[in-house]
Scaffold this active site. Sequence first.
Site, short mmCIF file in Angstrom:
data_model
loop_
_atom_site.label_atom_id
_atom_site.label_comp_id
_atom_site.label_asym_id
_atom_site.label_seq_id
_atom_site.Cartn_x
_atom_site.Cartn_y
_atom_site.Cartn_z
N ASP A 115 0.99 -1.10 -0.05
CA ASP A 115 0.05 -0.06 0.09
C ASP A 115 0.81 1.16 -0.10
O ASP A 115 1.93 1.20 0.10
CB ASP A 115 -0.92 0.13 1.13
N ASP A 119 -0.84 4.74 7.43
CA ASP A 119 -1.56 5.96 8.18
C ASP A 119 -2.36 5.19 9.48
O ASP A 119 -1.52 5.18 10.42
CB ASP A 119 -2.49 6.49 7.23
N THR A 123 -6.77 -0.13 7.21
CA THR A 123 -6.92 -0.89 5.99
C THR A 123 -5.97 -1.89 5.96
O THR A 123 -6.19 -3.19 5.63
CB THR A 123 -6.63 -0.10 4.81
N TRP A 189 0.40 15.27 5.58
CA TRP A 189 -0.54 15.09 4.43
C TRP A 189 0.21 14.67 3.27
O TRP A 189 0.79 15.47 2.52
CB TRP A 189 -1.59 16.04 4.21
#
Lengths: 232, 232
Positions: A115, A119, A123, A189
């Site tokens: 991935d 974060d 997931t 971010w």
Amino acid sequence: MPAKDDTKKRFWSYEQVHDAIRHGVCDKRMFDDFVPTLLLAIGGGGYIPARIARTYLQHAYKTKVTMQAVGLQLYDSEMDGCDVSSSTVRVTQWLSYGEGAGHVTLSGQRILIVDEVDDSRKTLAACVATLQADIDAQRALARAAGAAWEEPDVGIMVLAYKERPKLAELPAKIMKDRYWSCIDMDDCWCVFPWDAFDIYDHTRLAEGANPDQLPATAAERAAQSKPIMVTA
Amino acid sequence: MPAKDDTKKRFWSYEQVHDAIRHGVCDKRMFDDFVPTLLLAIGGGGYIPARIARTYLQHAYKTKVTMQAVGLQLYDSEMDGCDVSSSTVRVTQWLSYGEGAGHVTLSGQRILIVDEVDDSRKTLAACVATLQADIDAQRALARAAGAAWEEPDVGIMVLAYKERPKLAELPAKIMKDRYWSCIDMDDCWCVFPWDAFDIYDHTRLAEGANPDQLPATAAERAAQSKPIMVTA
């Protein structure tokens, strides 16, 4: 969560993404002890890192690894304002195992989940849990049939590990020596190139341009990139 | 087939790939008459164009389209020297339709198949045929159950259409007005950035550098790209 305007952004160029993966696979030799046999690209963010990782696995380990994509979406009752802490993960696509002669078994596989960012970790944890359920089911079937079974090995590669509180845990055996990040970073971010509208401006930002000094016109930007033909 | 050394090569930078898709979706407005509801990325070459296409579909049509990956491999008895003309196509991953409440129906969908190049056309034709078989099966089930059925619409987008003899045909209704290429090109060998070992050299070649004048050292190349943090 800070207001969006206060969040630090890190712009990634495609070249930075690509080269970070080269660095991990080829310079750091991350997979010397775990040459994958199957790449699982978590869509949509993992598609591009996984495709690049496949190139470098072939360079470093002379192995053309099979790649499949899986889809996992964080969602809650209000999708637009998705609150990661309360959300759950929905599987929208999963591995194809095929049938008959084309059947793909998990037995003996070294499966690398890919991935773009670790974060909240929700997931990744959901992906591992879903995969583990399939492993358990295939093991039970093999044993019931008296067939051979070699426990598969599962690892994770992310382009970037983000230093922030995690909302889900990964199995200890993965965290011990089956977890690799190409880059570790503070909580900021990530702005990836595949989400950019103007890729030329985006790349300049990633390379350190002052946002006020980007090319003014589309013609200027397009002039930066000239497709050509060369003869090998 | 000419000897490999005689084949013209076209090097693509990531920015050229990205911007070609922007040009197709946003400037040419290719999908005004067919806003996709489902993207099918043909792996591994279609993963990256499909992910970029999703970004621009969202820009141009304010739609966050679902994406799934499929795997289709050309193969014959001698994989390494695969002869495209005699090879067949093997499906290694296919759509997940889910079950129960999460079931994805094809009814009423506008399905856009995405790949990087329309080369021999065998992979694209096999993908359409496999999808059409699923459509036929779902239609028959719906009719047998007296359930509603709206015929899905199927289209194809490729980054590059290559002018060369095709070894398979696509349905006439797709070729009529459901086939889009971002760029049309002569028959030459596409060298895509995701296959590059040194991405900095690769990009320079794509932008027209003289191959003899690429930076000599890794340090010089790395200096071209400096990740930074900027505050929004």
